[in-house]
Design a protein around this motif. Structure first.
Motif, short mmCIF file in Angstrom:
data_model
loop_
_atom_site.label_atom_id
_atom_site.label_comp_id
_atom_site.label_asym_id
_atom_site.label_seq_id
_atom_site.Cartn_x
_atom_site.Cartn_y
_atom_site.Cartn_z
N LEU A 31 0.90 -1.33 -0.05
CA LEU A 31 0.18 -0.01 -0.01
C LEU A 31 0.81 1.04 0.05
N LYS A 32 1.92 1.22 0.56
CA LYS A 32 2.96 2.35 0.43
C LYS A 32 2.57 3.75 1.35
N GLY A 33 1.57 3.27 2.30
CA GLY A 33 0.87 4.37 2.89
C GLY A 33 -0.18 5.42 2.25
N ALA A 34 -0.92 4.38 1.47
CA ALA A 34 -2.11 5.02 0.89
C ALA A 34 -3.01 5.68 1.89
N ALA A 35 -3.33 6.90 1.55
CA ALA A 35 -4.22 7.67 2.72
C ALA A 35 -5.33 7.43 2.98
N ASP A 36 -6.12 6.62 2.23
CA ASP A 36 -7.42 6.46 2.62
C ASP A 36 -7.87 4.96 2.88
N ILE A 37 -6.74 4.04 3.20
CA ILE A 37 -6.92 2.67 3.39
C ILE A 37 -6.37 2.30 5.02
N TRP A 38 -7.25 1.44 5.50
CA TRP A 38 -6.76 0.91 6.93
C TRP A 38 -7.21 -0.63 7.06
N ALA A 39 -6.51 -1.15 7.77
CA ALA A 39 -6.88 -2.90 7.88
C ALA A 39 -6.57 -3.35 9.17
N ILE A 40 -7.36 -4.42 9.52
CA ILE A 40 -7.28 -5.38 10.70
C ILE A 40 -7.18 -6.64 10.28
N ALA A 41 -6.21 -7.49 10.75
CA ALA A 41 -6.44 -8.83 10.38
C ALA A 41 -5.89 -9.60 11.84
N GLY A 42 -6.76 -10.73 12.22
CA GLY A 42 -6.36 -11.40 13.60
C GLY A 42 -6.99 -12.84 13.65
N ASP A 43 -6.47 -13.60 14.51
CA ASP A 43 -7.18 -14.90 14.74
C ASP A 43 -8.10 -14.65 15.47
N SER A 44 -9.30 -15.33 15.26
CA SER A 44 -10.43 -15.05 15.91
C SER A 44 -10.38 -15.97 17.54
N ASP A 45 -9.36 -17.01 17.69
CA ASP A 45 -9.23 -17.18 19.08
C ASP A 45 -8.36 -16.17 19.82
#
Length: 423
Positions: free
Chosen positions: A343-357
Protein backbone atom coordinates in the motif's frame (compact mmCIF):
# COMPACT_ATOMS: atom_id res chain seq x y z
CA UNK A 1 -20.82 12.49 6.77
CA UNK A 2 -17.75 12.74 8.98
CA UNK A 3 -14.54 12.03 7.08
CA UNK A 4 -12.69 8.81 7.77
CA UNK A 5 -9.54 9.25 9.86
CA UNK A 6 -7.30 6.93 11.88
CA UNK A 7 -9.39 7.07 15.04
CA UNK A 8 -12.72 6.46 13.33
CA UNK A 9 -11.34 3.77 11.02
CA UNK A 10 -9.58 1.84 13.79
CA UNK A 11 -12.71 1.91 15.95
CA UNK A 12 -14.81 0.63 13.05
CA UNK A 13 -12.34 -2.15 12.24
CA UNK A 14 -12.19 -3.28 15.85
CA UNK A 15 -16.00 -3.36 16.04
CA UNK A 16 -16.19 -5.38 12.80
CA UNK A 17 -13.55 -7.86 14.03
CA UNK A 18 -15.20 -8.34 17.42
CA UNK A 19 -18.65 -8.77 15.84
CA UNK A 20 -17.25 -11.70 13.88
CA UNK A 21 -15.75 -13.21 17.04
CA UNK A 22 -18.94 -12.71 19.07
CA UNK A 23 -20.99 -14.57 16.45
CA UNK A 24 -19.10 -17.76 17.34
CA UNK A 25 -19.52 -17.51 21.13
CA UNK A 26 -20.53 -21.03 22.31
CA UNK A 27 -22.78 -19.52 24.99
CA UNK A 28 -24.89 -17.97 22.22
CA UNK A 29 -24.95 -20.72 19.61
CA UNK A 30 -24.53 -24.17 21.20
CA UNK A 31 -27.95 -24.79 22.78
CA UNK A 32 -29.94 -24.68 19.54
CA UNK A 33 -27.91 -27.59 18.12
CA UNK A 34 -28.29 -30.04 21.03
CA UNK A 35 -29.94 -33.47 20.57
CA UNK A 36 -32.47 -34.94 22.99
CA UNK A 37 -30.82 -36.29 26.14
CA UNK A 38 -30.07 -40.04 26.07
CA UNK A 39 -31.79 -42.83 28.04
CA UNK A 40 -28.47 -43.85 29.52
CA UNK A 41 -25.26 -42.03 30.33
CA UNK A 42 -24.14 -38.81 28.65
CA UNK A 43 -20.36 -38.62 28.36
CA UNK A 44 -18.84 -35.37 27.13
CA UNK A 45 -15.42 -35.30 25.50
CA UNK A 46 -13.72 -32.68 23.40
CA UNK A 47 -10.63 -30.86 22.26
CA UNK A 48 -9.87 -27.40 20.92
CA UNK A 49 -9.42 -23.78 21.82
CA UNK A 50 -13.20 -23.41 22.32
CA UNK A 51 -13.85 -26.76 24.01
CA UNK A 52 -13.95 -25.43 27.59
CA UNK A 53 -16.36 -22.65 26.67
CA UNK A 54 -18.46 -25.21 24.78
CA UNK A 55 -18.50 -27.47 27.85
CA UNK A 56 -19.66 -24.59 30.05
CA UNK A 57 -22.40 -23.75 27.54
CA UNK A 58 -23.53 -27.40 27.52
CA UNK A 59 -23.71 -27.50 31.31
CA UNK A 60 -25.80 -24.31 31.30
CA UNK A 61 -28.15 -25.70 28.64
CA UNK A 62 -28.61 -29.07 30.37
CA UNK A 63 -28.72 -28.31 34.11
CA UNK A 64 -30.73 -31.46 34.93
CA UNK A 65 -28.88 -33.96 32.69
CA UNK A 66 -26.28 -36.17 34.38
CA UNK A 67 -23.14 -35.13 32.49
CA UNK A 68 -19.62 -36.46 32.96
CA UNK A 69 -16.47 -36.42 30.90
CA UNK A 70 -13.34 -34.46 30.08
CA UNK A 71 -12.29 -31.90 27.47
CA UNK A 72 -8.90 -30.36 26.71
CA UNK A 73 -8.18 -26.77 25.73
CA UNK A 74 -5.17 -24.51 25.32
CA UNK A 75 -3.36 -23.10 28.34
CA UNK A 76 -5.21 -19.97 29.49
CA UNK A 77 -8.48 -20.97 27.77
CA UNK A 78 -10.16 -22.88 30.64
CA UNK A 79 -13.44 -21.65 32.17
CA UNK A 80 -15.25 -22.83 35.31
CA UNK A 81 -17.34 -26.01 34.95
CA UNK A 82 -18.97 -28.22 37.58
CA UNK A 83 -19.58 -31.59 35.88
CA UNK A 84 -17.17 -31.75 32.94
CA UNK A 85 -13.46 -31.78 33.73
CA UNK A 86 -11.20 -29.30 31.90
CA UNK A 87 -7.57 -30.10 31.08
CA UNK A 88 -5.20 -27.48 29.66
CA UNK A 89 -2.40 -28.42 27.27
CA UNK A 90 0.06 -26.90 24.80
CA UNK A 91 -0.65 -25.47 21.34
CA UNK A 92 0.56 -25.50 18.55
CA UNK A 93 3.16 -28.08 19.62
CA UNK A 94 1.76 -30.76 21.98
CA UNK A 95 3.15 -31.59 25.42
CA UNK A 96 2.69 -34.30 28.06
CA UNK A 97 -0.69 -32.80 29.04
CA UNK A 98 -1.86 -33.32 25.44
CA UNK A 99 -1.00 -37.00 25.75
CA UNK A 100 -2.64 -37.27 29.18
CA UNK A 101 -5.82 -35.63 27.81
CA UNK A 102 -6.06 -38.11 24.92
CA UNK A 103 -5.59 -41.03 27.32
CA UNK A 104 -8.32 -39.70 29.64
CA UNK A 105 -10.71 -39.04 26.74
CA UNK A 106 -10.30 -42.55 25.31
CA UNK A 107 -10.87 -44.02 28.79
CA UNK A 108 -14.05 -41.92 29.19
CA UNK A 109 -15.72 -43.58 26.19
CA UNK A 110 -14.86 -47.17 27.11
CA UNK A 111 -17.58 -49.67 28.05
CA UNK A 112 -20.57 -47.66 26.83
CA UNK A 113 -23.85 -49.17 25.60
CA UNK A 114 -26.21 -48.25 22.80
CA UNK A 115 -28.40 -46.42 25.34
CA UNK A 116 -25.51 -44.05 26.07
CA UNK A 117 -24.50 -40.90 24.22
CA UNK A 118 -21.14 -39.27 23.65
CA UNK A 119 -21.18 -35.55 22.90
CA UNK A 120 -17.92 -34.51 21.26
CA UNK A 121 -17.08 -30.81 21.47
CA UNK A 122 -14.50 -30.19 18.75
CA UNK A 123 -12.93 -26.91 17.65
CA UNK A 124 -9.73 -25.70 16.05
CA UNK A 125 -6.52 -26.54 17.86
CA UNK A 126 -7.69 -30.02 18.83
CA UNK A 127 -4.95 -31.68 16.78
CA UNK A 128 -2.16 -30.50 19.08
CA UNK A 129 -4.19 -30.54 22.29
CA UNK A 130 -5.26 -34.21 22.12
CA UNK A 131 -2.38 -36.47 21.17
CA UNK A 132 -2.29 -40.28 21.18
CA UNK A 133 0.75 -41.36 19.15
CA UNK A 134 0.33 -44.39 16.90
CA UNK A 135 1.74 -47.65 18.20
CA UNK A 136 5.53 -47.55 17.95
CA UNK A 137 5.72 -43.75 18.30
CA UNK A 138 6.50 -41.53 21.29
CA UNK A 139 5.23 -38.10 22.30
CA UNK A 140 8.61 -36.70 21.27
CA UNK A 141 8.02 -38.15 17.80
CA UNK A 142 4.62 -36.41 17.57
CA UNK A 143 6.15 -33.12 18.72
CA UNK A 144 8.82 -33.41 16.02
CA UNK A 145 6.13 -34.06 13.39
CA UNK A 146 4.16 -30.98 14.46
CA UNK A 147 7.24 -28.75 14.37
CA UNK A 148 8.16 -30.03 10.90
CA UNK A 149 4.62 -29.47 9.60
CA UNK A 150 4.34 -25.96 11.05
CA UNK A 151 7.57 -24.87 9.36
CA UNK A 152 6.89 -26.61 6.03
CA UNK A 153 4.25 -24.35 4.46
CA UNK A 154 1.80 -27.28 4.21
CA UNK A 155 -1.89 -26.39 4.23
CA UNK A 156 -4.02 -27.19 7.27
CA UNK A 157 -5.69 -30.00 5.29
CA UNK A 158 -2.32 -31.55 4.47
CA UNK A 159 -1.14 -31.23 8.08
CA UNK A 160 -4.28 -32.94 9.34
CA UNK A 161 -3.97 -35.83 6.87
CA UNK A 162 -0.51 -36.56 8.27
CA UNK A 163 -1.59 -36.17 11.90
CA UNK A 164 -4.59 -38.49 11.49
CA UNK A 165 -2.47 -41.34 10.16
CA UNK A 166 -0.05 -41.04 13.09
CA UNK A 167 -2.72 -41.13 15.81
CA UNK A 168 -4.83 -43.56 17.86
CA UNK A 169 -7.58 -40.96 18.41
CA UNK A 170 -7.84 -38.72 15.34
CA UNK A 171 -9.37 -39.42 11.93
CA UNK A 172 -12.53 -41.10 13.31
CA UNK A 173 -10.76 -43.34 15.82
CA UNK A 174 -12.40 -41.66 18.85
CA UNK A 175 -15.87 -42.48 17.44
CA UNK A 176 -14.72 -46.04 16.77
CA UNK A 177 -13.61 -46.35 20.41
CA UNK A 178 -17.03 -45.12 21.63
CA UNK A 179 -19.07 -47.83 19.87
CA UNK A 180 -21.87 -48.82 20.36
CA UNK A 181 -22.81 -45.48 21.98
CA UNK A 182 -24.34 -42.79 19.77
CA UNK A 183 -21.82 -40.01 19.06
CA UNK A 184 -23.05 -36.46 18.44
CA UNK A 185 -20.33 -34.05 17.30
CA UNK A 186 -20.76 -30.32 17.90
CA UNK A 187 -18.19 -28.48 15.82
CA UNK A 188 -16.83 -24.95 15.56
CA UNK A 189 -15.08 -24.73 12.21
CA UNK A 190 -11.69 -23.12 11.77
CA UNK A 191 -10.84 -24.74 8.43
CA UNK A 192 -11.36 -23.65 4.81
CA UNK A 193 -14.59 -25.12 3.50
CA UNK A 194 -15.82 -26.25 6.96
CA UNK A 195 -14.97 -29.91 6.28
CA UNK A 196 -15.84 -31.78 9.53
CA UNK A 197 -13.03 -34.28 8.93
CA UNK A 198 -10.49 -31.45 9.09
CA UNK A 199 -11.63 -29.73 12.31
CA UNK A 200 -9.31 -30.89 15.09
CA UNK A 201 -8.22 -33.65 12.70
CA UNK A 202 -11.73 -35.15 12.79
CA UNK A 203 -11.60 -37.52 15.79
CA UNK A 204 -15.28 -38.49 15.37
CA UNK A 205 -15.56 -38.24 11.59
CA UNK A 206 -14.61 -40.71 8.85
CA UNK A 207 -11.32 -39.78 7.19
CA UNK A 208 -11.35 -39.26 3.39
CA UNK A 209 -7.53 -39.08 3.16
CA UNK A 210 -5.42 -42.19 2.70
CA UNK A 211 -1.92 -43.35 3.51
CA UNK A 212 -0.65 -42.84 -0.05
CA UNK A 213 -1.69 -39.17 0.10
CA UNK A 214 0.17 -38.80 3.40
CA UNK A 215 3.34 -40.33 1.95
CA UNK A 216 3.11 -37.92 -1.00
CA UNK A 217 2.76 -34.92 1.37
CA UNK A 218 5.81 -36.03 3.35
CA UNK A 219 7.83 -36.34 0.15
CA UNK A 220 6.60 -33.08 -1.41
CA UNK A 221 7.53 -30.98 1.61
CA UNK A 222 10.69 -33.01 2.30
CA UNK A 223 9.61 -33.42 5.93
CA UNK A 224 12.42 -34.46 8.26
CA UNK A 225 10.64 -37.11 10.34
CA UNK A 226 11.92 -39.40 13.12
CA UNK A 227 12.62 -43.00 12.18
CA UNK A 228 9.70 -44.26 14.32
CA UNK A 229 7.33 -42.08 12.29
CA UNK A 230 8.68 -43.33 8.99
CA UNK A 231 8.15 -46.93 10.13
CA UNK A 232 4.50 -46.20 10.97
CA UNK A 233 3.94 -44.64 7.54
CA UNK A 234 5.62 -47.61 5.86
CA UNK A 235 3.33 -49.99 7.76
CA UNK A 236 0.39 -48.02 6.34
CA UNK A 237 -2.46 -48.63 8.77
CA UNK A 238 -5.59 -46.83 7.53
CA UNK A 239 -7.99 -44.55 9.39
CA UNK A 240 -11.75 -45.33 9.64
CA UNK A 241 -13.63 -44.64 6.42
CA UNK A 242 -17.27 -43.90 5.60
CA UNK A 243 -19.38 -46.85 6.80
CA UNK A 244 -17.02 -47.76 9.63
CA UNK A 245 -18.69 -45.29 12.02
CA UNK A 246 -22.07 -43.59 12.31
CA UNK A 247 -21.90 -39.78 12.19
CA UNK A 248 -24.18 -37.11 13.65
CA UNK A 249 -22.27 -33.91 12.94
CA UNK A 250 -23.64 -30.46 13.80
CA UNK A 251 -21.79 -27.28 12.82
CA UNK A 252 -22.57 -24.64 15.46
CA UNK A 253 -20.25 -21.86 14.21
CA UNK A 254 -18.19 -21.29 11.08
CA UNK A 255 -16.11 -18.64 9.28
CA UNK A 256 -18.88 -17.88 6.77
CA UNK A 257 -21.29 -17.01 9.59
CA UNK A 258 -18.63 -14.88 11.30
CA UNK A 259 -17.98 -12.93 8.10
CA UNK A 260 -21.70 -12.30 7.68
CA UNK A 261 -21.82 -10.92 11.23
CA UNK A 262 -18.87 -8.69 10.34
CA UNK A 263 -20.69 -7.52 7.21
CA UNK A 264 -23.82 -6.72 9.23
CA UNK A 265 -21.75 -4.62 11.63
CA UNK A 266 -20.10 -2.81 8.70
CA UNK A 267 -23.48 -1.77 7.35
CA UNK A 268 -24.36 -0.26 10.74
CA UNK A 269 -21.16 1.79 10.48
CA UNK A 270 -22.05 3.20 7.06
CA UNK A 271 -19.77 0.90 5.07
CA UNK A 272 -20.56 -1.27 2.05
CA UNK A 273 -19.26 -4.77 2.84
CA UNK A 274 -17.82 -7.09 0.21
CA UNK A 275 -17.06 -10.65 1.36
CA UNK A 276 -14.24 -11.99 -0.79
CA UNK A 277 -14.40 -15.50 0.63
CA UNK A 278 -14.19 -17.49 3.86
CA UNK A 279 -11.51 -19.97 2.84
CA UNK A 280 -8.57 -18.02 1.39
CA UNK A 281 -5.27 -19.87 1.53
CA UNK A 282 -1.71 -19.26 0.33
CA UNK A 283 1.48 -17.66 1.63
CA UNK A 284 0.57 -14.84 4.03
CA UNK A 285 2.85 -12.32 2.33
CA UNK A 286 1.49 -13.19 -1.12
CA UNK A 287 -2.13 -12.87 0.01
CA UNK A 288 -1.26 -9.56 1.67
CA UNK A 289 0.14 -8.16 -1.58
CA UNK A 290 -2.89 -9.34 -3.58
CA UNK A 291 -5.33 -7.85 -1.07
CA UNK A 292 -3.46 -4.55 -1.16
CA UNK A 293 -3.89 -4.49 -4.92
CA UNK A 294 -7.64 -5.04 -4.61
CA UNK A 295 -7.87 -2.29 -1.97
CA UNK A 296 -5.96 0.17 -4.16
CA UNK A 297 -8.27 -0.60 -7.09
CA UNK A 298 -11.30 0.02 -4.87
CA UNK A 299 -9.84 3.28 -3.62
CA UNK A 300 -8.78 4.65 -7.02
CA UNK A 301 -11.37 3.20 -9.40
CA UNK A 302 -14.29 2.03 -7.26
CA UNK A 303 -13.68 -1.59 -8.31
CA UNK A 304 -14.69 -4.15 -7.11
CA UNK A 305 -16.54 -1.88 -4.66
CA UNK A 306 -16.79 1.87 -4.18
CA UNK A 307 -15.89 3.40 -0.82
CA UNK A 308 -16.72 3.89 1.91
CA UNK A 309 -16.51 0.11 1.99
CA UNK A 310 -14.84 -2.82 3.70
CA UNK A 311 -13.30 -5.88 2.08
CA UNK A 312 -13.84 -8.96 4.28
CA UNK A 313 -12.15 -12.34 4.07
CA UNK A 314 -11.42 -15.42 6.16
CA UNK A 315 -9.47 -18.63 5.91
CA UNK A 316 -5.98 -19.65 6.94
CA UNK A 317 -2.84 -18.51 5.17
CA UNK A 318 0.56 -20.07 5.77
CA UNK A 319 4.03 -18.86 6.67
CA UNK A 320 6.88 -20.94 5.27
CA UNK A 321 9.89 -20.37 7.50
CA UNK A 322 12.43 -22.39 5.53
CA UNK A 323 16.03 -22.35 6.72
CA UNK A 324 16.45 -18.57 6.98
CA UNK A 325 16.08 -16.32 10.04
CA UNK A 326 12.78 -16.33 11.90
CA UNK A 327 11.73 -13.71 14.42
CA UNK A 328 8.38 -13.32 16.14
CA UNK A 329 5.11 -13.29 14.26
CA UNK A 330 2.07 -15.13 12.98
CA UNK A 331 0.26 -15.43 9.70
CA UNK A 332 -1.95 -12.38 10.34
CA UNK A 333 0.83 -9.94 11.20
CA UNK A 334 2.88 -11.24 8.26
CA UNK A 335 -0.14 -10.73 5.98
CA UNK A 336 -0.55 -7.17 7.28
CA UNK A 337 3.11 -6.25 6.98
CA UNK A 338 3.12 -7.35 3.34
CA UNK A 339 -0.14 -5.47 2.75
CA UNK A 340 1.29 -2.29 4.31
CA UNK A 341 4.45 -2.48 2.21
CA UNK A 342 2.37 -2.83 -0.96
CA UNK A 343 0.00 0.00 0.00
CA UNK A 344 2.98 2.34 0.61
CA UNK A 345 1.03 4.57 2.96
CA UNK A 346 -2.08 5.02 0.80
CA UNK A 347 -4.03 7.81 2.48
CA UNK A 348 -7.52 6.31 2.72
CA UNK A 349 -6.96 2.60 3.44
CA UNK A 350 -6.91 0.92 6.86
CA UNK A 351 -6.87 -2.77 7.75
CA UNK A 352 -7.17 -5.27 10.58
CA UNK A 353 -6.38 -8.98 10.58
CA UNK A 354 -6.43 -11.37 13.49
CA UNK A 355 -6.96 -14.90 14.61
CA UNK A 356 -10.46 -15.21 16.05
CA UNK A 357 -9.10 -17.22 18.99
CA UNK A 358 -7.14 -14.16 20.15
CA UNK A 359 -3.67 -15.60 19.53
CA UNK A 360 -1.80 -15.15 16.23
CA UNK A 361 0.84 -17.87 16.23
CA UNK A 362 2.42 -18.17 19.67
CA UNK A 363 2.57 -14.51 20.71
CA UNK A 364 0.14 -12.52 22.90
CA UNK A 365 -1.67 -10.60 20.14
CA UNK A 366 -4.64 -11.61 18.00
CA UNK A 367 -3.16 -9.64 15.11
CA UNK A 368 -2.65 -5.98 14.26
CA UNK A 369 -4.01 -2.95 12.43
CA UNK A 370 -2.53 -1.03 9.53
CA UNK A 371 -2.97 2.74 9.11
CA UNK A 372 -1.52 5.03 6.43
CA UNK A 373 1.41 5.92 8.71
CA UNK A 374 2.16 2.45 10.12
CA UNK A 375 5.35 2.05 8.07
CA UNK A 376 6.54 5.54 9.05
CA UNK A 377 6.08 4.76 12.73
CA UNK A 378 7.95 1.47 12.36
CA UNK A 379 10.88 3.27 10.75
CA UNK A 380 10.79 6.02 13.40
CA UNK A 381 11.11 3.24 16.02
CA UNK A 382 14.23 1.92 14.28
CA UNK A 383 12.54 -0.99 12.48
CA UNK A 384 13.06 -1.75 8.79
CA UNK A 385 9.65 -3.17 7.80
CA UNK A 386 10.91 -4.81 4.62
CA UNK A 387 13.68 -6.61 6.47
CA UNK A 388 11.19 -7.59 9.15
CA UNK A 389 9.10 -9.29 6.45
CA UNK A 390 12.16 -11.14 5.15
CA UNK A 391 12.97 -12.28 8.71
CA UNK A 392 9.39 -13.29 9.57
CA UNK A 393 9.53 -10.74 12.40
CA UNK A 394 6.19 -9.02 11.85
CA UNK A 395 5.08 -9.12 15.51
CA UNK A 396 8.16 -7.12 16.52
CA UNK A 397 7.52 -4.56 13.78
CA UNK A 398 3.88 -3.96 14.75
CA UNK A 399 4.76 -3.88 18.43
CA UNK A 400 7.29 -1.13 17.70
CA UNK A 401 4.60 0.82 15.84
CA UNK A 402 2.05 0.33 18.62
CA UNK A 403 -0.38 -1.33 16.22
CA UNK A 404 -0.86 -4.78 17.78
CA UNK A 405 -4.41 -5.92 18.56
CA UNK A 406 -4.53 -7.68 21.94
CA UNK A 407 -7.85 -9.28 22.89
CA UNK A 408 -6.73 -12.13 25.13
CA UNK A 409 -8.22 -15.61 24.60
CA UNK A 410 -11.68 -15.26 23.02
CA UNK A 411 -12.66 -18.89 23.86
CA UNK A 412 -13.77 -19.60 20.31
CA UNK A 413 -12.07 -20.16 16.97
CA UNK A 414 -13.45 -19.59 13.46
CA UNK A 415 -10.04 -18.96 11.91
CA UNK A 416 -8.69 -15.64 10.69
CA UNK A 417 -10.80 -12.52 10.16
CA UNK A 418 -9.45 -9.85 7.80
CA UNK A 419 -11.05 -6.48 7.06
CA UNK A 420 -9.72 -3.69 4.81
CA UNK A 421 -11.52 -0.36 5.07
CA UNK A 422 -11.67 1.93 2.03
CA UNK A 423 -12.47 5.50 3.08
Amino acid sequence: MTAWNDSRAKDALNRIFMAAVASADPAKVLQQHLPSPPKGRCVVVGAGKASAAMAAALEAAWPHVDLSGVVVTRYGHAVPTSRIEIIEASHPVPDDKSAEAAKRILAAVEGLTDDDMVIALISGGGSALMVAPAEGMTLADKMAVNRALLASGATISEMNAVRKHLSRIKGGRLALAAKPAKVVSLLISDVPGDDPSEIGSGPTVADPSDIETVREIVARYALDLPENVRRVLEKGEETPKSGDIEEDVRMIAAPSLALQAAADEAVKLGLTPLILGDSLEGESRDVGAVMAGIALSASRKGLPVKGPAVLLSGGETTVTIGKGPAGKGGRNTEFLLSLALTLKGAADIWAIAGDSDGIDGVEDAAGAVVTPDTLARMRAAGVDPRQSLVNHDSYTAFKAAGDLVVTGPTLTNVNDIRAILIG
